[in-house]
Design an enzyme around this catalytic site. Structure first.
Site, PDB file in Angstrom:
ATOM      1  N   CYS A 272       0.959  -1.169  -0.113  1.00  0.00           N
ATOM      2  CA  CYS A 272       0.094  -0.033  -0.160  1.00  0.00           C
ATOM      3  C   CYS A 272       0.965   1.221  -0.076  1.00  0.00           C
ATOM      4  O   CYS A 272       1.476   1.490   1.002  1.00  0.00           O
ATOM      5  CB  CYS A 272      -0.864   0.184   1.137  1.00  0.00           C
ATOM      6  SG  CYS A 272      -2.072   1.573   1.051  1.00  0.00           S
TER       7      CYS A 272
ATOM      8  N   CYS B 276      -3.324   6.831  -5.055  1.00  0.00           N
ATOM      9  CA  CYS B 276      -2.973   5.406  -4.693  1.00  0.00           C
ATOM     10  C   CYS B 276      -1.681   4.984  -5.189  1.00  0.00           C
ATOM     11  O   CYS B 276      -1.432   5.276  -6.553  1.00  0.00           O
ATOM     12  CB  CYS B 276      -4.120   4.532  -5.798  1.00  0.00           C
ATOM     13  SG  CYS B 276      -3.912   2.832  -5.308  1.00  0.00           S
TER      14      CYS B 276
HETATM   15  O1  PYC Z   1      -1.791   3.748  -2.008  1.00  0.00           O
HETATM   16  O2  PYC Z   1      -1.239   1.862  -2.871  1.00  0.00           O
HETATM   17  C1  PYC Z   1      -1.796   2.566  -2.310  1.00  0.00           C
HETATM   18  C2  PYC Z   1      -3.484   2.095  -1.908  1.00  0.00           C
HETATM   19  C3  PYC Z   1      -3.919   1.053  -2.067  1.00  0.00           C
HETATM   20  C4  PYC Z   1      -5.185   0.965  -1.576  1.00  0.00           C
HETATM   21  C5  PYC Z   1      -5.521   2.112  -0.824  1.00  0.00           C
HETATM   22  N1  PYC Z   1      -4.453   2.827  -1.215  1.00  0.00           N
END
Ligand code: PYC
Length: 335
Positions: free
Chosen positions: A110, A261
């Site tokens: 994550c 993300c």
């Molecule tokens: O930032 O990789 C990330 C992530 C995955 C799910 C929520 N955030």
């Protein structure tokens, strides 16, 4: 330099049987990274042994999944919360190990959570500024604390698995995208008729959930047969002077990522670089649906790219979660 990191394992085992202790009192630090929350468990978590983070994840999934739910699900948490269980690392030169989890299960890696974890360890005085290694179920990563908020994460190798795959989505029609790995599996879609605006998140959630269902129905999987459980839509940035693209990312439990993300940006960069649209060392600025931005650069390898994702996290709380054996909802509402 590593300060006195105390880990979650066996925090109370001297005085009480682990099960009772770990279900009674769990210390957490909350942060957000570009709007996406991370809840780091710093004490009172389960003893998962001394294996790799992948092995410990399996033990947690098999034996302690109720604690995952207690920590992140309502009434203590919410669908959007990502948990990060701080663990003793296997390698002595790693700063820590971590197991990430969410409202429905576990994450191999994550990006926003690693940034949150790094800022949390600095906040607690357990790490200094500079570069550190972190063991995750998806593999070893690095992070560099630039100051009390800004962190660069050197992610796992990321790559495209399938290019221009078309699935027929009931109620929507054919949708074409790429399947790529960035520490989690993503289906990345640039051609769609959706407006990537925060006011539109309910529609975007339904739209991407339908795509996810169609991928599953069609048997589309990651390289090792894993479920493709993150769907990412791309569109123009709010301001081309500050970002190259805006995304909407649907996470496995139907929550959307408030941050750009980190693993999704890594997967995107792998595709862009394979297509020659971004070169090694060039910066890609990924805006989230909430307007927060991660900067990403990568170098190429024989089999993919090695992304470096930079973002900022802020501490928003420190607390002790209490799990009362008499509470019928002590393990949270199921995700
Ligand atoms: O930032 O990789 C990330 C992530 C995955 C799910 C929520 N955030």
């Amino acid at each position: 330099m590593i300060y006195d990191i105390s880990f979650t394992d066996n925090q109370h085992s001297r005085e009480l049987p682990l099960d009772i202790a770990s279900e009674t009192s769990i210390r957490v630090v909350d942060s957000h990274t570009g709007g996406e929350p991370t809840r780091v468990v710093i004490a009172g978590g389960p003893d998962l042994g001394s294996g790799s983070m992948g092995e410990r994840l399996q033990i947690m999934r098999n034996n302690y999944d109720h604690l995952r739910s207690a920590i992140v699900n309502e009434p203590r948490g919410s669908d959007v919360l990502v948990g990060a269980l701080l663990c003793h690392p296997v390698a002595p030169d790693s700063a820590a190990g971590v197991i990430f989890f969410n409202n429905v299960g576990y994450l191999g890696m994550c990006g926003h959570g690693s940034i949150g974890l790094a800022v949390t360890l600095l906040h607690l005085g357990r790490l200094s500024l500079g570069s550190h290694r972190l063991e995750t179920p998806a593999g070893e990563i690095t992070f560099t604390l630039h100051d009390r908020n800004q962190v660069s994460v050197g992610n796992v190798e990321s790559y495209r698995h399938l290019k221009n795959l078309t699935v027929d989505v009931p109620g929507i029609g054919p949708i074409t995208g790429d399947v790529a790995w960035g520490g989690n599996w993503f289906f990345l879609v640039s051609e769609h008729n959706q407006s990537l605006a925060i006011a539109n998140v309910t529609t975007l959630t339904d739209y991407t959930w339908a795509i996810r269902g169609a991928l599953e129905a069609a048997g589309v999987r990651g390289r090792g047969g894993e479920i493709v459980d993150h769907i990412e839509l791309f569109g123009p940035p709010s301001d081309p002077a500050t970002a190259d693209s805006k995304n909407f990312v649907l996470c496995p439990g139907r929550a959307y990522d408030r941050s750009p993300c980190g693993t999704g940006t890594s997967a995107k960069l792998a595709c862009l670089m394979e297509d020659g649209r971004v070169k090694a060392g060039e910066t890609w600025r990924q805006e989230s649906i909430t307007g927060s931005i991660f900067e990403a650069i990568a170098e190429t390898t024989d089999t993919g790219v090695l992304p470096l994702i930079t973002g900022s996290a802020f501490i928003i709380g420190e607390s002790t979660l209490l799990v009362d054996p008499a509470d019928p909802l002590r393990y949270g509402l199921p995700g």
